[in-house]
Design an enzyme around this catalytic site. Structure first.
Site, PDB file in Angstrom:
ATOM      1  N   GLU A 281       1.875 -30.731 -17.326  1.00  0.00           N
ATOM      2  CA  GLU A 281       2.838 -29.632 -17.482  1.00  0.00           C
ATOM      3  C   GLU A 281       2.057 -28.344 -17.285  1.00  0.00           C
ATOM      4  O   GLU A 281       1.269 -27.963 -18.157  1.00  0.00           O
ATOM      5  CB  GLU A 281       3.438 -29.647 -18.885  1.00  0.00           C
ATOM      6  N   CYS A 315       5.288 -20.912 -20.787  1.00  0.00           N
ATOM      7  CA  CYS A 315       5.222 -21.467 -19.434  1.00  0.00           C
ATOM      8  C   CYS A 315       6.535 -21.285 -18.678  1.00  0.00           C
ATOM      9  O   CYS A 315       6.537 -21.105 -17.474  1.00  0.00           O
ATOM     10  CB  CYS A 315       4.844 -22.939 -19.501  1.00  0.00           C
TER      11      CYS A 315
HETATM   12  P1  NAD Z   1      -6.024 -24.115 -19.970  1.00  0.00           P
HETATM   13  O1  NAD Z   1      -5.741 -25.017 -18.840  1.00  0.00           O
HETATM   14  O2  NAD Z   1      -7.226 -23.251 -19.887  1.00  0.00           O
HETATM   15  O3  NAD Z   1      -6.156 -24.893 -21.351  1.00  0.00           O
HETATM   16  C1  NAD Z   1      -5.214 -25.856 -21.763  1.00  0.00           C
HETATM   17  C2  NAD Z   1      -5.926 -26.929 -22.546  1.00  0.00           C
HETATM   18  O4  NAD Z   1      -6.837 -27.603 -21.678  1.00  0.00           O
HETATM   19  C3  NAD Z   1      -6.760 -26.416 -23.714  1.00  0.00           C
HETATM   20  O5  NAD Z   1      -6.677 -27.333 -24.788  1.00  0.00           O
HETATM   21  C4  NAD Z   1      -8.164 -26.409 -23.139  1.00  0.00           C
HETATM   22  O6  NAD Z   1      -9.159 -26.498 -24.136  1.00  0.00           O
HETATM   23  C5  NAD Z   1      -8.131 -27.649 -22.277  1.00  0.00           C
HETATM   24  N1  NAD Z   1      -9.137 -27.678 -21.200  1.00  0.00           N
HETATM   25  C6  NAD Z   1      -9.794 -26.644 -20.627  1.00  0.00           C
HETATM   26  N2  NAD Z   1     -10.625 -27.103 -19.662  1.00  0.00           N
HETATM   27  C7  NAD Z   1     -10.486 -28.451 -19.628  1.00  0.00           C
HETATM   28  C8  NAD Z   1     -11.055 -29.486 -18.822  1.00  0.00           C
HETATM   29  N3  NAD Z   1     -11.949 -29.215 -17.874  1.00  0.00           N
HETATM   30  N4  NAD Z   1     -10.658 -30.743 -19.035  1.00  0.00           N
HETATM   31  C9  NAD Z   1      -9.734 -31.030 -19.982  1.00  0.00           C
HETATM   32  N5  NAD Z   1      -9.167 -30.101 -20.773  1.00  0.00           N
HETATM   33  C10 NAD Z   1      -9.534 -28.815 -20.597  1.00  0.00           C
HETATM   34  O7  NAD Z   1      -4.716 -23.260 -20.137  1.00  0.00           O
HETATM   35  P2  NAD Z   1      -4.522 -21.931 -20.913  1.00  0.00           P
HETATM   36  O8  NAD Z   1      -4.849 -20.832 -19.979  1.00  0.00           O
HETATM   37  O9  NAD Z   1      -5.191 -21.946 -22.214  1.00  0.00           O
HETATM   38  O10 NAD Z   1      -2.942 -22.021 -21.160  1.00  0.00           O
HETATM   39  C11 NAD Z   1      -2.049 -21.268 -20.452  1.00  0.00           C
HETATM   40  C12 NAD Z   1      -1.525 -22.025 -19.255  1.00  0.00           C
HETATM   41  O11 NAD Z   1      -0.815 -23.166 -19.685  1.00  0.00           O
HETATM   42  C13 NAD Z   1      -0.546 -21.210 -18.467  1.00  0.00           C
HETATM   43  O12 NAD Z   1      -0.826 -21.339 -17.096  1.00  0.00           O
HETATM   44  C14 NAD Z   1       0.787 -21.828 -18.772  1.00  0.00           C
HETATM   45  O13 NAD Z   1       1.747 -21.656 -17.787  1.00  0.00           O
HETATM   46  C15 NAD Z   1       0.428 -23.234 -19.019  1.00  0.00           C
HETATM   47  N6  NAD Z   1       1.401 -23.888 -19.907  1.00  0.00           N
HETATM   48  C16 NAD Z   1       2.286 -24.763 -19.353  1.00  0.00           C
HETATM   49  C17 NAD Z   1       3.256 -25.369 -20.139  1.00  0.00           C
HETATM   50  C18 NAD Z   1       4.246 -26.334 -19.531  1.00  0.00           C
HETATM   51  O14 NAD Z   1       4.919 -27.016 -20.267  1.00  0.00           O
HETATM   52  N7  NAD Z   1       4.355 -26.412 -18.231  1.00  0.00           N
HETATM   53  C19 NAD Z   1       3.308 -25.098 -21.493  1.00  0.00           C
HETATM   54  C20 NAD Z   1       2.396 -24.206 -22.030  1.00  0.00           C
HETATM   55  C21 NAD Z   1       1.429 -23.619 -21.216  1.00  0.00           C
END
Ligand code: NAD
Length: 544
Positions: A281, A315
């Site tokens: 997502e 999101c």
């Molecule tokens: P992010 O991708 O940086 O982090 C999300 C999660 O992934 C965190 O728990 C982080 O620690 C983990 N993570 C980071 N690097 C990783 C790796 N290499 N391997 C595995 N896990 C890892 O996202 P963010 O910037 O913190 O969150 C915002 C983003 O999330 C926005 O782009 C938003 O649109 C998206 N989002 C989408 C939804 C949806 O349902 N589509 C919901 C909420 C947020």
């Protein structure tokens, strides 16, 4: 070792509380006394042998919130082992018992909403009404899977090769241990809701929340255990995403990831290497269309909710608004007026319309996008400024006009309270504009003609389309799947799809009376002839 939740910039450890003098229209009267006993109780649930902690900060004030113990790679493996052991007996727990626990969770989150919302606000800095959306979403999801789990998971009859002789059916068996990686923007519901169908289907969980919002996830687990889920079915690990995330993926049988598109690609690659499934997502640059026949009052109020909920760190929130030429001026005037009237608040009461951004990094992105747009000739119709007088990470709800493709905020996700308004001349052009770019998460159409809007929705490349609402009509209709097309993800949460992703479909077919082979000394030639006759006979029936 004590570190920062995000060295890239949550808070400088030296950051103090809000600076400057509060504007009287903004409420800073909240007590920021963070319940340290609660923090200690929650943090003690983390099994960590690393001896390392990372400090999480409260976005409203910049004050330290909790020193969160960090999990080592061995801790992650141990959590997965606990989950694997617990899964054996959990998979044997009758579905009715699992459903009862979910309904208890439903009641608990409603009863304990005040404590939950406090924690969400402390960790994320969002307004209380947006924190309540999280409470409601967990309750909705718990009730939905409690009431529908049996139906989604039941064994189904399928057509066997021969009527009567071959009885075929499919079972939905749990994947085993599910890994959940959740973001900070909806710290409670993004932590809890995706796991509920996984538990209902007989899986157990290893979960890595974002480092900024571990406490909300830990409170979720405490509530799950109070509701009757056994210890060991949900195991939280904490640590930096690029280290703890891959360590978790290495241990589990399926991954549910919510976060950015960039990280989603990495997760997709790692799960592909391991040949395990994943749902992703991801981000969006969501369009909202105001058709010529839309109610301006309803559309402008809906657009405010859709663009500035959780300060745009949602999101499914809207960052592009396309308005029919004939109503553009009226809509924009009313939308800008409403945006300007929003109350920014760092309060733990329901008084505020919008809260803070979560981190220094988010504030920097929002500021960069707006400054870049201004430098390239965009006009600021509302907002456009940080508000350190309200709190260190506040930014005004911002409406931009004249945004062009060379500007950062044109196609890139800002993930903040910044929206661009554009005109369109006919609906075909509106759909083409909505479908531009590479995302496809959510879209919204405002029109008095719901049937026309429904027809238009089919042509929009988005996993969810809301009519006369921004995002909550689909998001809160938990029987309807939710997820992204194109670079906004793969797989769906909610609905049947949201639970089936956590199961393997197993086919079982039992053959009666005769084998599927020549019988009674029949030659292979005669068997082929008999089969041909049987196939021709079946062709004459309605059997698929
Ligand atoms: P992010 O991708 O940086 O982090 C999300 C999660 O992934 C965190 O728990 C982080 O620690 C983990 N993570 C980071 N690097 C990783 C790796 N290499 N391997 C595995 N896990 C890892 O996202 P963010 O910037 O913190 O969150 C915002 C983003 O999330 C926005 O782009 C938003 O649109 C998206 N989002 C989408 C939804 C949806 O349902 N589509 C919901 C909420 C947020």
């Amino acid at each position: 070792m004590a570190g920062q939740a995000d060295p890239g910039g949550r808070f400088d450890a030296t950051a103090g509380g809000p600076t400057g003098v509060a504007d009287p229209q903004f409420d800073q009267s909240a007590s920021y006394a963070i319940d340290q006993a609660l923090v200690r109780r929650l943090v003690s649930r983390l099994h960590s042998t690393s001896g390392e902690t990372v400090m999480a900060f409260a976005p409203f004030t910049g004050q330290p919130l909790a020193a969160v113990p960090q999990s080592s790679v061995d801790d992650v493996a141990a959590a997965a082992q606990r989950a694997r052991t617990a899964q054996i007996s959990w998979a044997e727990t009758p579905i009715a018992e699992r459903a009862t626990a979910l309904l208890r969770l439903h009641d608990l989150v409603l009863d304990r909403q005040s404590e939950i919302m406090d924690l969400i606000q402390w960790e994320s800095g969002k307004a209380r009404k947006h924190a309540f959306e999280e409470v409601a979403h967990v309750a909705l999801t718990a009730r939905y899977y409690a009431r529908t789990g049996r139906r989604h998971l039941r064994t189904e009859r399928r057509y066997g090769l021969f009527p009567v002789l071959t009885r075929a059916e499919t079972n939905r068996v749990p994947k085993g241990v599910v890994g959940i990686i959740s973001p900070w923007n909806y710290p409670f519901t993004m932590a809890v809701s995706d796991g509920l169908p996984a538990l209902m289907a007989g899986n157990t969980i290893v979960h890595k929340p974002d480092s900024q919002t571990v406490l909300s996830a830990l409170l979720g687990v405490e509530l799950l255990e109070e509701a009757g889920f056994p210890a060991g079915v949900w195991n939280i690990v904490s640590g930096p995403g690029p280290e703890t995330g891959p360590a978790l993926i290495d241990q589990v049988d399926y991954v549910c990831f919510t976060g950015s598109t960039a990280t989603g690609r990495l997760v997709g690659r790692q799960t592909a290497d391991r040949l395990i499934g994943c749902s992703l997502e991801l981000g969006g640059k969501n369009p909202l269309l105001v058709l010529a026949d839309a109610s301006i009052e309803r559309a402008s109020a809906g657009a405010v909710r859709a663009c500035f909920s959780s300060a745009g760190q949602l999101c499914v929130s809207m960052e592009r608004v396309y308005v029919a030429d004939s109503v553009y001026d009226r809509f924009v005037r009313r939308f800008v007026e409403r945006a300007g009237q929003m109350r920014l608040s760092a309060s733990l009461s329901f008084e505020g319309d919008m809260g803070s951004l979560v981190s220094v990094a988010q504030l920097a992105t929002v500021t960069r996008h707006v400054e870049d747009a201004i430098d390239h000739g965009a006009s600021v119709l509302a907002g456009g400024r940080p508000r350190p007088d309200v709190g260190p990470l506040f930014y005004e709800p911002t409406v931009l006009e004249g945004v062009t493709p060379q500007m950062l905020c044109f196609g890139g996700e800002t993930f903040g309270p910044v929206v661009s308004v554009y005109r369109f001349h006919d609906e075909q052009e509106a759909v083409a504009l909505a479908n531009s770019g590479s995302y496809g998460l959510n879209a919204s159409i405002f029109s008095r003609d719901v049937n026309r809007a429904r027809a238009l929705a089919r042509t929009v490349k988005a996993g969810t389309v809301n009519i006369n609402e921004g995002y909550s009509a689909t998001f809160a209709s938990v029987d309807a799947p939710m997820g992204g097309m194109r670079e906004s993800g793969q797989g769906r949460r909610q609905g049947a799809e949201g639970i089936h992703r956590y199961t393997e479909t197993q086919s079982v077919a039992a053959q009666r009376l005769i084998p599927i082979a020549p019988v009674l000394g029949m030659s292979d030639r005669l068997w082929a002839q008999s089969m041909t006759m049987a196939l021709r006979a079946l062709r004459k029936t309605r059997r698929p």
